[in-house]
Scaffold this motif. Structure first.
Motif, PDB file in Angstrom:
ATOM      1  N   THR A  20       0.833  -1.207   0.000  1.00  0.00           N
ATOM      2  CA  THR A  20       0.000   0.000   0.000  1.00  0.00           C
ATOM      3  C   THR A  20       0.864   1.253   0.000  1.00  0.00           C
ATOM      4  O   THR A  20       0.585   2.213  -0.706  1.00  0.00           O
ATOM      5  CB  THR A  20      -0.936   0.046   1.220  1.00  0.00           C
ATOM      6  OG1 THR A  20      -0.148   0.006   2.408  1.00  0.00           O
ATOM      7  CG2 THR A  20      -1.904  -1.118   1.219  1.00  0.00           C
ATOM      8  N   LEU A  21       1.942   1.199   0.771  1.00  0.00           N
ATOM      9  CA  LEU A  21       2.815   2.369   0.866  1.00  0.00           C
ATOM     10  C   LEU A  21       3.460   2.676  -0.488  1.00  0.00           C
ATOM     11  O   LEU A  21       3.482   3.823  -0.945  1.00  0.00           O
ATOM     12  CB  LEU A  21       3.890   2.104   1.929  1.00  0.00           C
ATOM     13  CG  LEU A  21       4.628   3.323   2.466  1.00  0.00           C
ATOM     14  CD1 LEU A  21       3.651   4.310   3.066  1.00  0.00           C
ATOM     15  CD2 LEU A  21       5.644   2.891   3.522  1.00  0.00           C
ATOM     16  N   VAL A  26      -7.513   3.357  -7.818  1.00  0.00           N
ATOM     17  CA  VAL A  26      -6.331   2.532  -8.101  1.00  0.00           C
ATOM     18  C   VAL A  26      -5.792   1.917  -6.814  1.00  0.00           C
ATOM     19  O   VAL A  26      -5.507   0.717  -6.739  1.00  0.00           O
ATOM     20  CB  VAL A  26      -5.244   3.370  -8.800  1.00  0.00           C
ATOM     21  CG1 VAL A  26      -3.931   2.596  -8.869  1.00  0.00           C
ATOM     22  CG2 VAL A  26      -5.696   3.760 -10.191  1.00  0.00           C
ATOM     23  N   LEU A  27      -5.690   2.735  -5.775  1.00  0.00           N
ATOM     24  CA  LEU A  27      -5.190   2.229  -4.500  1.00  0.00           C
ATOM     25  C   LEU A  27      -6.090   1.118  -3.968  1.00  0.00           C
ATOM     26  O   LEU A  27      -5.616   0.104  -3.465  1.00  0.00           O
ATOM     27  CB  LEU A  27      -5.125   3.366  -3.476  1.00  0.00           C
ATOM     28  CG  LEU A  27      -3.897   4.247  -3.579  1.00  0.00           C
ATOM     29  CD1 LEU A  27      -4.079   5.493  -2.733  1.00  0.00           C
ATOM     30  CD2 LEU A  27      -2.668   3.487  -3.118  1.00  0.00           C
ATOM     31  N   GLY A  28      -7.383   1.331  -4.097  1.00  0.00           N
ATOM     32  CA  GLY A  28      -8.336   0.334  -3.611  1.00  0.00           C
ATOM     33  C   GLY A  28      -8.171  -0.989  -4.327  1.00  0.00           C
ATOM     34  O   GLY A  28      -8.112  -2.055  -3.704  1.00  0.00           O
ATOM     35  N   ILE A  29      -8.067  -0.932  -5.660  1.00  0.00           N
ATOM     36  CA  ILE A  29      -7.960  -2.158  -6.440  1.00  0.00           C
ATOM     37  C   ILE A  29      -6.642  -2.871  -6.126  1.00  0.00           C
ATOM     38  O   ILE A  29      -6.605  -4.078  -5.905  1.00  0.00           O
ATOM     39  CB  ILE A  29      -8.035  -1.853  -7.952  1.00  0.00           C
ATOM     40  CG1 ILE A  29      -9.393  -1.256  -8.293  1.00  0.00           C
ATOM     41  CG2 ILE A  29      -7.798  -3.118  -8.769  1.00  0.00           C
ATOM     42  CD1 ILE A  29      -9.466  -0.682  -9.687  1.00  0.00           C
ATOM     43  N   ALA A  36     -15.378   0.114  -3.249  1.00  0.00           N
ATOM     44  CA  ALA A  36     -15.738  -1.273  -2.951  1.00  0.00           C
ATOM     45  C   ALA A  36     -16.828  -1.773  -3.896  1.00  0.00           C
ATOM     46  O   ALA A  36     -16.745  -2.892  -4.407  1.00  0.00           O
ATOM     47  CB  ALA A  36     -16.193  -1.387  -1.500  1.00  0.00           C
ATOM     48  N   SER A  37     -17.832  -0.936  -4.152  1.00  0.00           N
ATOM     49  CA  SER A  37     -18.922  -1.409  -5.013  1.00  0.00           C
ATOM     50  C   SER A  37     -18.423  -1.619  -6.434  1.00  0.00           C
ATOM     51  O   SER A  37     -18.815  -2.575  -7.104  1.00  0.00           O
ATOM     52  CB  SER A  37     -20.102  -0.433  -4.986  1.00  0.00           C
ATOM     53  OG  SER A  37     -19.888   0.640  -5.881  1.00  0.00           O
ATOM     54  N   GLN A  38     -17.538  -0.741  -6.893  1.00  0.00           N
ATOM     55  CA  GLN A  38     -16.990  -0.916  -8.247  1.00  0.00           C
ATOM     56  C   GLN A  38     -16.219  -2.226  -8.332  1.00  0.00           C
ATOM     57  O   GLN A  38     -16.354  -2.984  -9.283  1.00  0.00           O
ATOM     58  CB  GLN A  38     -16.056   0.252  -8.601  1.00  0.00           C
ATOM     59  CG  GLN A  38     -16.776   1.550  -8.880  1.00  0.00           C
ATOM     60  CD  GLN A  38     -17.141   1.726 -10.344  1.00  0.00           C
ATOM     61  OE1 GLN A  38     -17.060   0.794 -11.120  1.00  0.00           O
ATOM     62  NE2 GLN A  38     -17.574   2.916 -10.717  1.00  0.00           N
ATOM     63  N   VAL A  39     -15.389  -2.480  -7.312  1.00  0.00           N
ATOM     64  CA  VAL A  39     -14.559  -3.691  -7.333  1.00  0.00           C
ATOM     65  C   VAL A  39     -15.434  -4.942  -7.256  1.00  0.00           C
ATOM     66  O   VAL A  39     -15.293  -5.864  -8.051  1.00  0.00           O
ATOM     67  CB  VAL A  39     -13.537  -3.661  -6.176  1.00  0.00           C
ATOM     68  CG1 VAL A  39     -12.860  -5.017  -6.029  1.00  0.00           C
ATOM     69  CG2 VAL A  39     -12.495  -2.582  -6.432  1.00  0.00           C
ATOM     70  N   PHE A  40     -16.362  -4.955  -6.307  1.00  0.00           N
ATOM     71  CA  PHE A  40     -17.135  -6.182  -6.120  1.00  0.00           C
ATOM     72  C   PHE A  40     -18.155  -6.418  -7.231  1.00  0.00           C
ATOM     73  O   PHE A  40     -18.483  -7.552  -7.541  1.00  0.00           O
ATOM     74  CB  PHE A  40     -17.780  -6.194  -4.734  1.00  0.00           C
ATOM     75  CG  PHE A  40     -16.765  -6.410  -3.648  1.00  0.00           C
ATOM     76  CD1 PHE A  40     -16.078  -7.625  -3.552  1.00  0.00           C
ATOM     77  CD2 PHE A  40     -16.429  -5.400  -2.767  1.00  0.00           C
ATOM     78  CE1 PHE A  40     -15.105  -7.818  -2.582  1.00  0.00           C
ATOM     79  CE2 PHE A  40     -15.454  -5.586  -1.793  1.00  0.00           C
ATOM     80  CZ  PHE A  40     -14.795  -6.805  -1.707  1.00  0.00           C
ATOM     81  N   THR A  60      -4.724  -2.620  -3.504  1.00  0.00           N
ATOM     82  CA  THR A  60      -4.713  -3.156  -2.151  1.00  0.00           C
ATOM     83  C   THR A  60      -5.511  -4.447  -2.072  1.00  0.00           C
ATOM     84  O   THR A  60      -5.080  -5.434  -1.474  1.00  0.00           O
ATOM     85  CB  THR A  60      -5.309  -2.126  -1.173  1.00  0.00           C
ATOM     86  OG1 THR A  60      -4.603  -0.908  -1.334  1.00  0.00           O
ATOM     87  CG2 THR A  60      -5.193  -2.592   0.252  1.00  0.00           C
ATOM     88  N   PHE A  61      -6.676  -4.421  -2.704  1.00  0.00           N
ATOM     89  CA  PHE A  61      -7.522  -5.607  -2.734  1.00  0.00           C
ATOM     90  C   PHE A  61      -6.774  -6.784  -3.357  1.00  0.00           C
ATOM     91  O   PHE A  61      -6.747  -7.889  -2.812  1.00  0.00           O
ATOM     92  CB  PHE A  61      -8.785  -5.282  -3.531  1.00  0.00           C
ATOM     93  CG  PHE A  61      -9.723  -6.438  -3.694  1.00  0.00           C
ATOM     94  CD1 PHE A  61     -10.471  -6.906  -2.616  1.00  0.00           C
ATOM     95  CD2 PHE A  61      -9.847  -7.071  -4.923  1.00  0.00           C
ATOM     96  CE1 PHE A  61     -11.340  -7.970  -2.781  1.00  0.00           C
ATOM     97  CE2 PHE A  61     -10.715  -8.137  -5.084  1.00  0.00           C
ATOM     98  CZ  PHE A  61     -11.463  -8.584  -4.001  1.00  0.00           C
ATOM     99  N   ALA A  62      -6.110  -6.529  -4.481  1.00  0.00           N
ATOM    100  CA  ALA A  62      -5.369  -7.589  -5.158  1.00  0.00           C
ATOM    101  C   ALA A  62      -4.199  -8.064  -4.301  1.00  0.00           C
ATOM    102  O   ALA A  62      -3.934  -9.269  -4.208  1.00  0.00           O
ATOM    103  CB  ALA A  62      -4.870  -7.104  -6.518  1.00  0.00           C
TER     104      ALA A  62
END
Lengths: 576, 345
Positions: free
Chosen positions: B21-22, B313-316, B112-116, B318-320
């Motif tokens: 993440t950093l 981008v950070l969300g995706i 989150a909604s976009q990713v899921f 991090t999720f990955a």
């Protein structure tokens, strides 16, 4: 992405996708005083709408029913008119929300929900809109002047400060009040005579107050209604949004201008503009904007009509004239050099080779789609020998290595553009090549779009930048050429200062008479063509492929992305 | 013993996630600065308006504050009553640690909604591709091993090299040109070139399969190339083992020796290899999704990276990253479970 408006293009970027951004707006959408937006990355210039494509509307033998699939290289982002900012969003938004005034292909204002285009009062600041009384929201509620006032309050009233509208600072500066004396009358007062107001904000789509007033201001920024509105006033209403894939809409049977011919409209996301062409050929798309590189190949497709017109956009190169920012200002500060550089460019060839013929050589400082456009008397006809003579006469002497120099300054600099935009990356190479022939050594470099923006509008540490600009419906060009637009986020990165231009631009913004205003902008165009702080190269064309089963798809320079007043008349001959 | 091992591995995963993440955070913000996604070059915005929007999105804060905000550490600090430690007065919202991936800076939608919403599309594509890869690569690898040096083996080798060498985007475009455009020109039934279903009329199983075919084949091509080579060499090795020779000596049929005894042992290392591809279920399809307009996570990441949508981008990513770490952890644990030597290593 294409669009008439300056604001739409910004995203594109996407353009994202397209760095674009992407690529890829309308002033009215943005409500801005300024009609320009630099394109986001992505090859969006090619797709810029403009001009007037127009075929005539057929009303005989119209077939009702069926659906139409339009291809887009970007998904929608935000359909709320106080936020929306890109072509894809504006196109879908305008199916759902209607507006007081609309425009024709030439950019002239037309009545819509307002019964007529208002004339400003003798005080120069008051606009009184009379509204039709037969307009209904899709949930049956009456459309009233309160909806209009509410929509403007969101962008203007201090109590909605948490709403991150793009228009807030502009409206805070120029709008004094918006009031509704009765259900069908809206009165706007501007703070001073402000010519862009009617064009920019009269065409802004209106939100349903009774739906949105239930939300807290901060919650409006991330409401799901920004993507899938529940209540609309336009010819179509949302059915569903499959993120990244398609947006499906159905006909609004209570639309005040009469039911649309089509049952459904689908806005489908396609990976790129070459694929748009492929899918037009296979019939997967009914309409879309193909890439210029495959335009000729579309001619052989029996099922497709091609429509093209010059859009409200241009590509130009920006010379840094400020000695405090770069020593190269010694080159560009010399007017004879600026003239010689433009003379050395074969713009017709550039349009042919870089744009596959789908662009017109630029002849002024605004595109030919603009109603204020005129061709200045001063023109620079391509001639390498004349360019060389001009440089010789100005004292720029060729050295042993073929590079010219004067007073110890060699004629060499770096030309930048944003990476990811193929057209622009090709353009800088072509320019460098052509200038090499007259003794200039030009290095090229593609940099990330945000960095380029910072270099142009903040630090102004650059030598030469190539960019594209998407013009808005209002022709004000203060942000590009006015001396107050140097730095601080504005686009006069050249450091160009001409008191006469400043004065003309200031006057034009306050001049409400259309013909007088046009005359002022024509003077500006004459001066800019003489001074050449940032010469224009091309006016790219908007290209459309339209299936032969689709009729009345009357795209044009100003009425294609936002708004599309003709869209309710579109029909498909097979009714499927 | 095993529990201790799992705990140790889990703890070791934490710095990995923090590090990812950093790094992503610094790269994203380092390249774009405080650029306002999608807005900055718009002349309709005065510098004042740009500053206002940047401040509303928190982009005006120092980078380390933004990171603490985004991770949710700032929220914890504030709730511990130590808000004074944070520079500047600003609204602190729940972050990653509180399960909030935030809102897109481009369109305001929930990350989150976009990713899921897109996750099923991506899984559908990558799982199909992996299945195609497994189903085809094992028989081809066995065939290559049995016919070593023959025409079949040589041509399989050539295909494998091509599979690794040919870029997926190129293969994708060629398939589109051929099976969509040319087939249409020739009047044959053609495959749809993008998307997941035909708008409006489509959506039945056949339509979905037609859309799936080309992207899945392209994505499986690399797997196929690698795994079939691996199966081949593993098979060759096993076939020369003593126990196979013994089986043959006992008079066991060649078929039985090959498929029952040799193959079983040959594919065990392959299982490990396939296991390593599991994180690719989420991330592996970026190029293919982009070429085929497949509305999955890879396409979303690509689009939003180009639009400088920091939060998305950070969300995706991090999720990955979390999925990869969890996947590896799972693999390690399973390994440890079957092989006690690993636990002590």
């Amino acid at each position: 992405m294409s669009s008439n408006s300056s604001s739409d293009r910004e995203s594109e970027q996407f353009d994202l996708f397209l760095q674009d951004w992407s690529r890829r707006d309308v002033l009215r959408g943005m409500g801005g005083a300024l009609a320009f937006t630099a394109f986001l990355a992505g090859g969006m210039e090619l797709l810029a709408a403009c001009g007037g494509g127009g075929t005539t509307t057929t009303t005989q033998n119209v077939v009702k029913g069926g659906h139409l699939v339009e291809g887009s290289i970007s998904d929608i982002a935000n359909l709320n008119p106080i936020f929306s900012n890109d072509t894809a969003s504006n196109t879908v938004r305008d199916m759902i929300y209607d507006r007081l005034l609309t425009v024709d292909a030439a950019g002239n204002l037309l009545p819509n929900i307002a019964t007529e285009v208002p004339k400003v009062d003798s005080d120069q600041v008051t606009y009184k809109f009379k509204l039709r009384n037969d307009v209904k929201w899709s949930d049956g509620q009456q459309f009233t002047a309160d909806d209009v006032v509410f929509t403007f309050q969101l962008m203007f009233d201090p109590k909605y400060k948490a709403v991150t509208s793009r228009y807030r600072s502009q409206l805070e500066q120029y709008l004094a009040s918006a009031t509704a004396p009765d259900k069908t009358t809206v009165v706007f007062k501007t703070t001073s005579a402000y010519a862009p107001f009617l064009i920019s904000f009269g065409t802004l789509p209106i939100l349903p107050k009774h739906v949105w007033e239930t939300l807290q201001p901060a919650a409006m920024n991330s409401s799901e209604m920004n993507q899938v509105p529940t209540v609309g006033s336009g010819p179509f209403l949302p059915v569903k949004w499959d993120k990244g894939a398609q947006y499906q809409l159905k006909r609004n049977d209570t639309y005040f201008r009469g039911k649309a011919n089509l049952d459904s409209f689908i806005y489908k996301v396609v990976p790129d503009a070459v694929q748009v062409a492929n899918q037009l050929k296979t019939g997967e798309l009914d309409v879309g904007q193909p890439d210029a590189s495959v335009w000729d190949s579309l001619a052989t497709a029996q099922t497709i009509n091609r429509v093209s017109y010059v859009g409200p956009s241009f590509a130009y190169y920006i010379q840094n004239l400020d000695p405090a920012k770069t020593p190269k200002a010694a080159i560009f500060g010399d007017l004879q050099v600026r003239k010689a550089l433009l003379t050395a460019l074969d713009l017709t060839k550039v349009a042919d080779k870089v744009y596959f013929g789908q662009a017109a050589p630029a002849d002024s400082s605004v595109s030919s789609a603009q109603w204020v456009h005129s061709t200045p008397k001063t023109q620079y006809h391509f001639s390498l020998s004349n360019a060389e003579k001009m440089l010789d006469a100005a004292g720029w002497v060729k050295g042993a290595d073929g590079i010219r120099a004067k007073g110890g300054v060699r004629m060499e600099w770096e030309l930048r553009t944003n990476s990811g935009n193929k057209v622009r990356e090709t353009l800088i190479t072509v320019l460098a090549d052509q200038w090499k022939q007259i003794g200039a050594n030009v290095a090229t470099k593609a940099v990330q779009f945000p960095q380029l923006v910072t270099q142009l509008s903040q630090t102004r540490e650059f030598e030469m930048i190539l960019l594209g600009i998407s013009e808005g419906l209002d022709p004000d060009t203060t942000q590009l050429w006015h001396s107050k637009s140097i730095g601080n986020g504005a686009l006069n990165g050249m450091g160009y200062k001409n008191p006469r231009v400043d004065d003309l631009l200031d006057q034009a913004v306050k001049t409400l008479d259309r013909e007088k205003r046009k005359g002022l902008y024509q003077q500006v165009q004459e001066i800019l063509m003489e001074d050449l702080p940032a010469p224009l190269l091309t006016f790219p064309k908007s290209l459309w492929g339209v299936s032969k089963r689709v009729k009345n798809f009357n795209v044009g320079a100003w009425n294609t992305s936002s708004p599309r007043p003709w869209f309710k008349d579109v029909y498909v001959t097979d009714g499927k | 013993m095993l529990a201790k091992y799992v705990l140790r591995r889990a703890l070791a995963a934490i710095p990995v996630v923090v590090g990812v993440t950093l790094i992503v955070f610094v790269i994203m913000h380092g390249t774009a600065g405080s650029y306002l996604p999608g807005l900055s070059l718009n002349p309709n915005f005065t510098p004042k308006q740009i500053a206002l929007l940047q401040s509303q999105l928190g982009l005006d804060q120092p980078l380390w504050i933004q990171y603490l905000d985004w991770t949710g550490i700032a929220w914890i600090v504030q709730h511990l009553g130590m808000a004074g430690l944070l520079v500047g007065a600003h609204d602190v919202t729940p972050g990653l640690l509180q399960g909030n991936l935030g809102q897109s800076m481009v369109d305001g939608t929930s990350v989150a909604s976009q990713v899921f919403d897109r996750l099923p599309n991506t899984l559908f594509l990558t799982a199909t591709a992996i299945c195609i890869g497994i189903v085809l690569s094992i028989p081809l690898g066995v065939l290559g091993a049995l016919r070593r040096g023959g025409k079949v083996d040589n041509s399989l080798t050539a295909v494998s090299v091509a599979g690794v060498a040919v870029p997926a985007f190129w293969l994708g475009l060629i398939l589109i040109l051929f099976f969509s455009v040319k087939f249409h020109d020739w009047g044959l039934p053609f495959l749809p070139s993008s998307g997941i279903v035909t708008p409006f009329t489509g959506g039945d199983l056949l339509d979905r399969l037609a859309h799936l075919l080309m992207p899945a084949v392209v994505l499986s091509f690399v797997y196929l190339a690698i795994w079939s080579r691996f199966t081949r060499s593993s098979m060759l090795e096993v076939l020369s083992q003593d126990y196979i020779r013994t089986a043959r000596a006992k008079g066991m049929s060649e078929r039985r020796a090959t498929y029952l005894h040799a193959l079983r042992n040959a594919v065990i290392p392959l299982v490990t290899l396939i296991g390593l591809e599991l994180p690719g279920l989420v991330s592996g399809g970026l190029v293919v999704e982009t070429v085929f307009g497949w509305p999955g996570i890879g396409l979303l990441l690509y689009q939003r990276a180009l639009a400088y949508d920091y939060t998305m981008v950070l969300g995706i990513v991090t999720f990955a990253a979390i999925l990869v770490v969890v996947g590896n952890l799972l693999a390690d644990v399973l390994y440890a479970a079957v092989d006690p030597r690993i636990r002590l290593a």
